[in-house]
Design a protein around this motif. Structure first.
Motif, PDB file in Angstrom:
ATOM      1  N   PHE A 197      60.158  22.629   4.315  1.00  0.00           N
ATOM      2  CA  PHE A 197      60.595  24.010   4.439  1.00  0.00           C
ATOM      3  C   PHE A 197      62.111  24.056   4.283  1.00  0.00           C
ATOM      4  N   GLY A 198      62.581  24.879   3.329  1.00  0.00           N
ATOM      5  CA  GLY A 198      64.011  24.986   3.070  1.00  0.00           C
ATOM      6  C   GLY A 198      64.652  26.062   3.920  1.00  0.00           C
ATOM      7  N   THR A 199      65.664  26.758   3.336  1.00  0.00           N
ATOM      8  CA  THR A 199      66.403  27.759   4.099  1.00  0.00           C
ATOM      9  C   THR A 199      65.524  28.940   4.499  1.00  0.00           C
ATOM     10  N   ASP A 200      64.432  29.172   3.784  1.00  0.00           N
ATOM     11  CA  ASP A 200      63.545  30.280   4.150  1.00  0.00           C
ATOM     12  C   ASP A 200      62.131  30.000   3.662  1.00  0.00           C
ATOM     13  N   GLY A 201      61.501  28.980   4.233  1.00  0.00           N
ATOM     14  CA  GLY A 201      60.120  28.682   3.885  1.00  0.00           C
ATOM     15  C   GLY A 201      59.973  27.549   2.889  1.00  0.00           C
ATOM     16  N   TRP A 202      58.760  27.433   2.351  1.00  0.00           N
ATOM     17  CA  TRP A 202      58.427  26.363   1.403  1.00  0.00           C
ATOM     18  C   TRP A 202      58.243  26.962   0.018  1.00  0.00           C
ATOM     19  N   ARG A 203      58.922  26.380  -0.970  1.00  0.00           N
ATOM     20  CA  ARG A 203      58.774  26.811  -2.358  1.00  0.00           C
ATOM     21  C   ARG A 203      58.592  25.586  -3.235  1.00  0.00           C
ATOM     22  N   ALA A 204      57.812  25.753  -4.297  1.00  0.00           N
ATOM     23  CA  ALA A 204      57.573  24.625  -5.195  1.00  0.00           C
ATOM     24  C   ALA A 204      57.066  25.155  -6.534  1.00  0.00           C
ATOM     25  N   ILE A 205      57.024  24.263  -7.520  1.00  0.00           N
ATOM     26  CA  ILE A 205      56.568  24.635  -8.858  1.00  0.00           C
ATOM     27  C   ILE A 205      55.045  24.767  -8.861  1.00  0.00           C
ATOM     28  N   ILE A 206      54.571  25.873  -9.416  1.00  0.00           N
ATOM     29  CA  ILE A 206      53.136  26.140  -9.486  1.00  0.00           C
ATOM     30  C   ILE A 206      52.438  25.039 -10.286  1.00  0.00           C
ATOM     31  N   SER A 207      51.326  24.566  -9.753  1.00  0.00           N
ATOM     32  CA  SER A 207      50.477  23.525 -10.347  1.00  0.00           C
ATOM     33  C   SER A 207      51.036  22.123 -10.187  1.00  0.00           C
ATOM     34  N   GLN A 208      52.304  22.002  -9.807  1.00  0.00           N
ATOM     35  CA  GLN A 208      52.844  20.676  -9.516  1.00  0.00           C
ATOM     36  C   GLN A 208      52.712  20.434  -8.013  1.00  0.00           C
ATOM     37  N   ASP A 209      53.603  21.009  -7.225  1.00  0.00           N
ATOM     38  CA  ASP A 209      53.505  20.897  -5.770  1.00  0.00           C
ATOM     39  C   ASP A 209      52.862  22.132  -5.147  1.00  0.00           C
ATOM     40  N   PHE A 210      53.103  23.304  -5.764  1.00  0.00           N
ATOM     41  CA  PHE A 210      52.471  24.510  -5.225  1.00  0.00           C
ATOM     42  C   PHE A 210      51.083  24.634  -5.842  1.00  0.00           C
ATOM     43  N   ASN A 211      50.119  24.032  -5.165  1.00  0.00           N
ATOM     44  CA  ASN A 211      48.730  24.057  -5.610  1.00  0.00           C
ATOM     45  C   ASN A 211      47.850  24.389  -4.413  1.00  0.00           C
ATOM     46  N   PHE A 212      46.567  24.600  -4.655  1.00  0.00           N
ATOM     47  CA  PHE A 212      45.683  25.010  -3.561  1.00  0.00           C
ATOM     48  C   PHE A 212      45.586  23.945  -2.474  1.00  0.00           C
ATOM     49  N   ASN A 213      45.612  22.689  -2.865  1.00  0.00           N
ATOM     50  CA  ASN A 213      45.513  21.618  -1.877  1.00  0.00           C
ATOM     51  C   ASN A 213      46.675  21.682  -0.887  1.00  0.00           C
ATOM     52  N   ASN A 214      47.895  21.794  -1.406  1.00  0.00           N
ATOM     53  CA  ASN A 214      49.066  21.870  -0.531  1.00  0.00           C
ATOM     54  C   ASN A 214      49.133  23.198   0.218  1.00  0.00           C
ATOM     55  N   LEU A 215      48.710  24.278  -0.443  1.00  0.00           N
ATOM     56  CA  LEU A 215      48.714  25.579   0.223  1.00  0.00           C
ATOM     57  C   LEU A 215      47.769  25.574   1.423  1.00  0.00           C
ATOM     58  N   ILE A 216      46.621  24.942   1.267  1.00  0.00           N
ATOM     59  CA  ILE A 216      45.678  24.841   2.385  1.00  0.00           C
ATOM     60  C   ILE A 216      46.293  24.023   3.521  1.00  0.00           C
ATOM     61  N   LYS A 217      46.979  22.936   3.168  1.00  0.00           N
ATOM     62  CA  LYS A 217      47.639  22.125   4.199  1.00  0.00           C
ATOM     63  C   LYS A 217      48.673  22.946   4.973  1.00  0.00           C
ATOM     64  N   VAL A 218      49.490  23.692   4.239  1.00  0.00           N
ATOM     65  CA  VAL A 218      50.503  24.527   4.889  1.00  0.00           C
ATOM     66  C   VAL A 218      49.834  25.583   5.767  1.00  0.00           C
ATOM     67  N   SER A 219      48.748  26.172   5.281  1.00  0.00           N
ATOM     68  CA  SER A 219      48.029  27.198   6.051  1.00  0.00           C
ATOM     69  C   SER A 219      47.451  26.616   7.334  1.00  0.00           C
ATOM     70  N   ILE A 220      46.891  25.414   7.245  1.00  0.00           N
ATOM     71  CA  ILE A 220      46.346  24.750   8.435  1.00  0.00           C
ATOM     72  C   ILE A 220      47.460  24.449   9.430  1.00  0.00           C
ATOM     73  N   ALA A 221      48.597  23.966   8.918  1.00  0.00           N
ATOM     74  CA  ALA A 221      49.733  23.668   9.798  1.00  0.00           C
ATOM     75  C   ALA A 221      50.212  24.925  10.513  1.00  0.00           C
ATOM     76  N   ILE A 222      50.292  26.043   9.781  1.00  0.00           N
ATOM     77  CA  ILE A 222      50.725  27.298  10.394  1.00  0.00           C
ATOM     78  C   ILE A 222      49.697  27.775  11.418  1.00  0.00           C
ATOM     79  N   ALA A 223      48.407  27.647  11.090  1.00  0.00           N
ATOM     80  CA  ALA A 223      47.356  28.045  12.033  1.00  0.00           C
ATOM     81  C   ALA A 223      47.446  27.230  13.321  1.00  0.00           C
ATOM     82  N   ASN A 224      47.613  25.929  13.176  1.00  0.00           N
ATOM     83  CA  ASN A 224      47.744  25.073  14.364  1.00  0.00           C
ATOM     84  C   ASN A 224      48.992  25.424  15.167  1.00  0.00           C
ATOM     85  N   PHE A 225      50.069  25.737  14.464  1.00  0.00           N
ATOM     86  CA  PHE A 225      51.313  26.116  15.133  1.00  0.00           C
ATOM     87  C   PHE A 225      51.137  27.414  15.917  1.00  0.00           C
ATOM     88  N   ILE A 226      50.529  28.423  15.289  1.00  0.00           N
ATOM     89  CA  ILE A 226      50.367  29.727  15.933  1.00  0.00           C
ATOM     90  C   ILE A 226      49.504  29.620  17.192  1.00  0.00           C
TER      91      ILE A 226
END
Length: 506
Positions: A18-47
């Motif tokens: 997470f940078g200065t305001d969240g997580w950003r990445a190139i679509i299909s490289q790092d910003f993919n469904f697999n990583n998005l699901i991981k981030v979503s799970i991490a946020i769910a666990n955090f909340i």
């Protein structure tokens, strides 16, 4: 980065940071469904975690911070999470996936019915929910997407929150087969209408309309194909309005949706064609950054921030301290000095401004990049409200658009800022160059004599009117180089003198 050249594309996944305001990445490289699901799970666990409630921001003693502009009140996960998304490629699909993951953790989800701006999402979060998630990469190039996390107070996550969310990423398995969405927990909400109507509480719309009609002012708005498209028409409903690039285009016309002069040639041409009685505004992709233009000059965030402070102090009688991020003009400090108001300097990242909004009486805080927020609204950037305040200021002072900068200089004296984005092929090259400069400060000899400060940036400061800063971007392979001096040419020459030592022509 040239995405048409396969040699420039690094296909290896990077660590999610997470940078200065969240997580950003190139679509299909790092910003993919697999990583998005991981981030979503991490946020769910955090909340849902007990650790969230123990964060320092929820322990603020408001008997000692009675004057705080915003007061944080902890909301557990049962309040639900608001999810918004911008006009980027597949943003609505990514948002739906995040909603499904959160619902699988029994978290109620309020999914935006339409594409919405980050300020609209933040306002909804502030009013009703335990958190907000925005699918956007803000001003980054079209091939990026990302996730912004907003806390229940509507502002950016604190560094402490970000660190805890990242810690939950470490223990997530690569298989997600057991996650079963609960669609009954997902409801659709229109965040846009509530947000736009909220702005009417802050602005004297009739005063603006009278000023525009009486002086035959033409307002030109470049939405840069972003989510604020057509919002000016909704709020002002004036004939004296020209709207540019007000439709969805995930390619953003081939340019980054960042409101800087290099990306605003169409706006510049229209303003020059209309003449002295015109003023132009440009907003970034998710609606939290601003730039402005009159026939005679660009009105950069370095001027917009002190102009808005001047308006809120002088005409609206608001009080509170002022905040500027490190590479932002010291003109804001000069406004503070003029009215005997303290100005605070913070690192780059609006999260540092938001952190002070919930602890102290802050009138306004802003960044060089064009993100500016106020008290009495949300502790978050809001470019549309910025533009309306500028128009209201012109109406209060009965100024022509071309008189705006000279009027500001009556309070601040003249100085000008310059910025150069130094691009590299990859992050490694960026870091190597920055370290080379950091370890060889003799490079600044005969450029600027002054106090040297080295942190995650390099600053050489002679005085409030003369300085230069180098800071590596946290989301892209580039070093941002900033300067300020008493003339525009001198500010530009400070940077060019440094670049010349690397045989770079600006």
């Amino acid at each position: 980065m040239d995405l048409t050249n396969e040699k420039s594309i690094d296909t290896k996944e990077s660590e999610i940071k997470f940078g200065t305001d969240g997580w950003r990445a190139i679509i299909s490289q790092d910003f993919n469904f697999n990583n998005l699901i991981k981030v979503s799970i991490a946020i769910a666990n955090f909340i849902k975690s007990n650790q969230r409630k123990e964060l320092d921001i929820y322990k603020i003693d408001y008997t000692k911070h009675k004057d705080a502009s915003y007061k944080v009140k902890y909301r557990d996960y049962s309040y639900g999470v608001a999810i918004g998304y911008d006009f980027r490629f597949m943003s609505e699909i990514y948002a739906k996936k995040v909603a499904e993951i959160l619902s699988a953790f029994d978290i109620p989800v309020y999914l935006s019915e339409y594409n919405c701006s980050t300020p609209a999402l933040s306002l909804a979060t502030y009013k009703n929910y335990s958190a907000g998630i925005m699918i956007t990469a803000s001003h980054n190039p079209y091939y990026y997407n990302g996730v912004k996390y907003k806390a229940e107070y509507g502002g950016s996550s604190t560094p402490e929150m970000t660190k805890l969310i990242e810690s939950y990423l470490k223990d997530i398995p690569n298989e997600f087969n057991n996650l079963k969405p609960k669609h009954n927990l997902i409801k659709k909400i229109n965040f846009n209408k509530t947000y736009l109507n909220e702005l009417l509480n802050f602005i004297d719309i009739e005063k603006i309309k009278d000023y525009v009609i009486k002086n035959n002012i033409i307002i030109v708005v470049d939405y840069m194909y972003g989510v604020l498209a057509n919002s000016f028409r909704y709020l002002l409903n004036l004939e004296n309005l020209i709207e540019l690039n007000n439709n969805r285009n995930p390619y953003f016309g081939g340019k980054s949706p960042e409101p800087i002069p290099a990306n605003l040639k169409e706006l510049e041409n229209v303003i020059n064609m209309i003449g002295d009685n015109s003023i132009g505004f440009a907003f970034d992709g998710d609606g939290d950054r601003i730039f402005a233009k009159t026939k005679d000059s660009w009105i950069t965030p370095h001027e917009i921030l002190p102009i808005l402070a001047l308006h809120l102090i002088k005409n609206k009688n608001w009080d509170g301290k002022l905040i500027r991020t490190l590479p932002t003009s010291t003109k804001l400090k000069r406004i503070g000095d003029y009215f005997n108001i303290e100005t605070i300097e913070v690192p780059v990242g609006f999260k540092y401004i938001a952190d002070l909004f919930v602890k102290e009486n802050i009138l306004i805080g802003g960044e060089e990049s064009g993100g500016i927020g106020f008290k009495n609204h949300i502790p978050e950037r809001d470019s549309l409200l910025n533009a309306l305040f500028i128009l209201e200021f012109l109406a209060y002072e009965n100024l022509k658009p071309n008189e705006l900068i000279n009027y500001l200089h009556k309070f601040t004296k003249e100085s000008y800022c310059y910025r150069y984005d130094w691009h590299f092929e990859n992050i490694e090259q960026q870091q190597n160059t920055f370290n080379k400069i950091k370890n060889n400060l003799d490079l600044f000899k005969n450029i600027l004599d002054g106090e040297i400060e080295i942190k995650d940036y390099i600053r050489i400061k002679k005085d409030d009117y003369n300085w230069i800063i180098l800071r590596p971007s946290g989301t892209e392979p580039l070093i941002r180089v900033y300067s300020e001096s008493i003339t525009y040419n001198q500010a530009q020459n400070l940077i060019n003198s440094l670049l010349n030592k690397f045989n770079i022509k600006n």
